[in-house]
Design a protein around this motif. Sequence first.
Motif, PDB file in Angstrom:
ATOM      1  N   ASP A  14       0.819  -1.212   0.000  1.00 27.14           N
ATOM      2  CA  ASP A  14       0.000   0.000   0.000  1.00 27.14           C
ATOM      3  C   ASP A  14       0.854   1.265   0.000  1.00 27.14           C
ATOM      4  N   GLY A  15       2.177   1.103  -0.191  1.00 30.35           N
ATOM      5  CA  GLY A  15       3.055   2.254  -0.312  1.00 30.35           C
ATOM      6  C   GLY A  15       3.692   2.709   0.988  1.00 30.35           C
ATOM      7  N   THR A  16       3.278   2.164   2.134  1.00 35.92           N
ATOM      8  CA  THR A  16       3.865   2.552   3.413  1.00 35.92           C
ATOM      9  C   THR A  16       5.189   1.808   3.611  1.00 35.92           C
ATOM     10  N   PRO A  17       6.093   2.355   4.443  1.00 34.77           N
ATOM     11  CA  PRO A  17       7.381   1.699   4.653  1.00 34.77           C
ATOM     12  C   PRO A  17       7.218   0.301   5.241  1.00 34.77           C
ATOM     13  N   CYS A  18       8.124  -0.590   4.844  1.00 30.66           N
ATOM     14  CA  CYS A  18       8.100  -1.958   5.364  1.00 30.66           C
ATOM     15  C   CYS A  18       8.962  -2.066   6.617  1.00 30.66           C
ATOM     16  N   PRO A  43       4.100  -4.005   6.461  1.00 33.12           N
ATOM     17  CA  PRO A  43       4.105  -2.576   6.779  1.00 33.12           C
ATOM     18  C   PRO A  43       4.444  -2.315   8.244  1.00 33.12           C
ATOM     19  N   ALA A  44       5.117  -1.210   8.484  1.00 33.41           N
ATOM     20  CA  ALA A  44       5.415  -0.802   9.855  1.00 33.41           C
ATOM     21  C   ALA A  44       4.115  -0.516  10.609  1.00 33.41           C
ATOM     22  N   GLY A  45       4.107  -0.848  11.902  1.00 30.29           N
ATOM     23  CA  GLY A  45       2.950  -0.573  12.742  1.00 30.29           C
ATOM     24  C   GLY A  45       1.766  -1.480  12.495  1.00 30.29           C
ATOM     25  N   PRO A 169      11.941  -2.255  21.373  1.00 31.54           N
ATOM     26  CA  PRO A 169      12.153  -2.644  19.978  1.00 31.54           C
ATOM     27  C   PRO A 169      11.131  -2.036  19.022  1.00 31.54           C
ATOM     28  N   GLU A 170      11.545  -1.913  17.754  1.00 33.94           N
ATOM     29  CA  GLU A 170      10.639  -1.464  16.691  1.00 33.94           C
ATOM     30  C   GLU A 170       9.801  -2.620  16.158  1.00 33.94           C
ATOM     31  N   VAL A 171      10.406  -3.804  16.127  1.00 34.47           N
ATOM     32  CA  VAL A 171       9.752  -5.001  15.581  1.00 34.47           C
ATOM     33  C   VAL A 171       9.838  -6.105  16.620  1.00 34.47           C
ATOM     34  N   ILE A 172       8.708  -6.781  16.854  1.00 35.49           N
ATOM     35  CA  ILE A 172       8.683  -7.892  17.801  1.00 35.49           C
ATOM     36  C   ILE A 172       8.263  -9.160  17.069  1.00 35.49           C
ATOM     37  N   PHE A 173       9.042 -10.209  17.238  1.00 35.38           N
ATOM     38  CA  PHE A 173       8.702 -11.517  16.696  1.00 35.38           C
ATOM     39  C   PHE A 173       8.110 -12.359  17.819  1.00 35.38           C
ATOM     40  N   LEU A 174       6.875 -12.788  17.632  1.00 33.94           N
ATOM     41  CA  LEU A 174       6.184 -13.623  18.617  1.00 33.94           C
ATOM     42  C   LEU A 174       5.957 -14.988  17.980  1.00 33.94           C
ATOM     43  N   ASP A 175       6.750 -15.957  18.380  1.00 35.63           N
ATOM     44  CA  ASP A 175       6.675 -17.304  17.805  1.00 35.63           C
ATOM     45  C   ASP A 175       5.765 -18.158  18.684  1.00 35.63           C
ATOM     46  N   GLU A 176       4.516 -18.298  18.242  1.00 35.58           N
ATOM     47  CA  GLU A 176       3.491 -19.051  18.982  1.00 35.58           C
ATOM     48  C   GLU A 176       3.468 -18.619  20.450  1.00 35.58           C
ATOM     49  N   PRO A 177       3.197 -17.347  20.713  1.00 39.07           N
ATOM     50  CA  PRO A 177       3.337 -16.804  22.073  1.00 39.07           C
ATOM     51  C   PRO A 177       2.300 -17.279  23.073  1.00 39.07           C
ATOM     52  N   THR A 178       1.168 -17.806  22.598  1.00 37.67           N
ATOM     53  CA  THR A 178       0.122 -18.200  23.555  1.00 37.67           C
ATOM     54  C   THR A 178      -0.035 -19.716  23.652  1.00 37.67           C
ATOM     55  N   GLY A 200       2.849   1.841  17.917  1.00 36.26           N
ATOM     56  CA  GLY A 200       3.726   1.942  16.758  1.00 36.26           C
ATOM     57  C   GLY A 200       4.635   0.767  16.506  1.00 36.26           C
ATOM     58  N   VAL A 201       4.571  -0.260  17.360  1.00 36.68           N
ATOM     59  CA  VAL A 201       5.412  -1.440  17.185  1.00 36.68           C
ATOM     60  C   VAL A 201       4.847  -2.326  16.070  1.00 36.68           C
TER      61      VAL A 201
END
Length: 334
Positions: A14-18, A43-45, A169-178, A200-201
């Motif tokens: 959609d044109g927003t930053p990745c 996309p960010a956020g 952090p700006e980016v969080i990776f949640l690997d099967e968190p629940t 904004g994360v």
Amino acid sequence: MPNSVMPTSTPSMDGTPCAVSTIGLRKSYGDKVVLDGIDLHIPAGSVFALLGPNGAGKTTTVQILSTLIPADGGRAQVAGHDVTASPDGVRAAIGVTGQFAALDDLLTAEENLLLMADLLRLGKREGRSRAKELLERFEIADVAHKRAATFSGGMRRRLDLAMTLVGDPEVIFLDEPTTGLDPRSRRTMWETVRGLVAGGVTVFLTTQYLEEADQLADRIAVLDGGRIVAEGTADELKSRIPGSHVRLRFTDESEYERAAAVFPSAARDAEALALRIPGDNGIGSLRTLLDRLDDARVRAADLSVHTPDLDDVFLALTGDDGAAAPLHTKETLR
């Protein structure tokens, strides 16, 4: 993986930053191909969910993007940093929560957070301030001085996620968190994730709970056989799967028979006096159905609209039988 740095302004669809972008990502272990050319543009956020059966490569994808293991080919950037050329930049910008809480059970909740602050080389004052803030934010301040070994599954996951956020952090990776959480704890975690995104994360989520992806994700990709076989919003994915129908139920057998004559292609359930009428469930189609009932002066006791859910999508896209095979090509849904 080439050492060329991908531009920080790589646009999403959609044109927003990745926040996360991959091109042709590949990984094999011996003769087993785990990832076979993965393209992602997140996309960010936003919340992005990666779905797939066990062994599909979800965790491998997270491990590559978080610089834990190298890819065999392709390119990837996270928060504007190439994962090969600038791994330290990636690590400084991300947080990772794995399938199992990475806590020291001999330490208290506060001590776990302070340990993470030390590992991130935060100053003593800043580390204590950050720990206090996160203890309050995740509603574990009242057990700050209790050892992690005494915590319930839900509390452990909250503390684990709090530790992920010590470095802001700006980016969080949640690997099967629940995984393994009860429904109440799972929903609490969902609210936490929504709060992070509102701040904004960017969240990259892998999950085995399809309802979780449906509730949280702005976009979903389905990974199977080492490839992205479909990508889109939850509604877009559901719309691609046949099975939408309207169910009409009657209390009078004569009304049921008259309705069956109006809709001869409907599936009949004589015992329940119900008809299942296939359709796209759009407003126009539903209005047409009601008009046909009205013209025939047929009155149903109740009407319900049924659409495929993500379970149906998952089974159709990751099935091993021949019926699912035609879907094993990438479809970017818009």
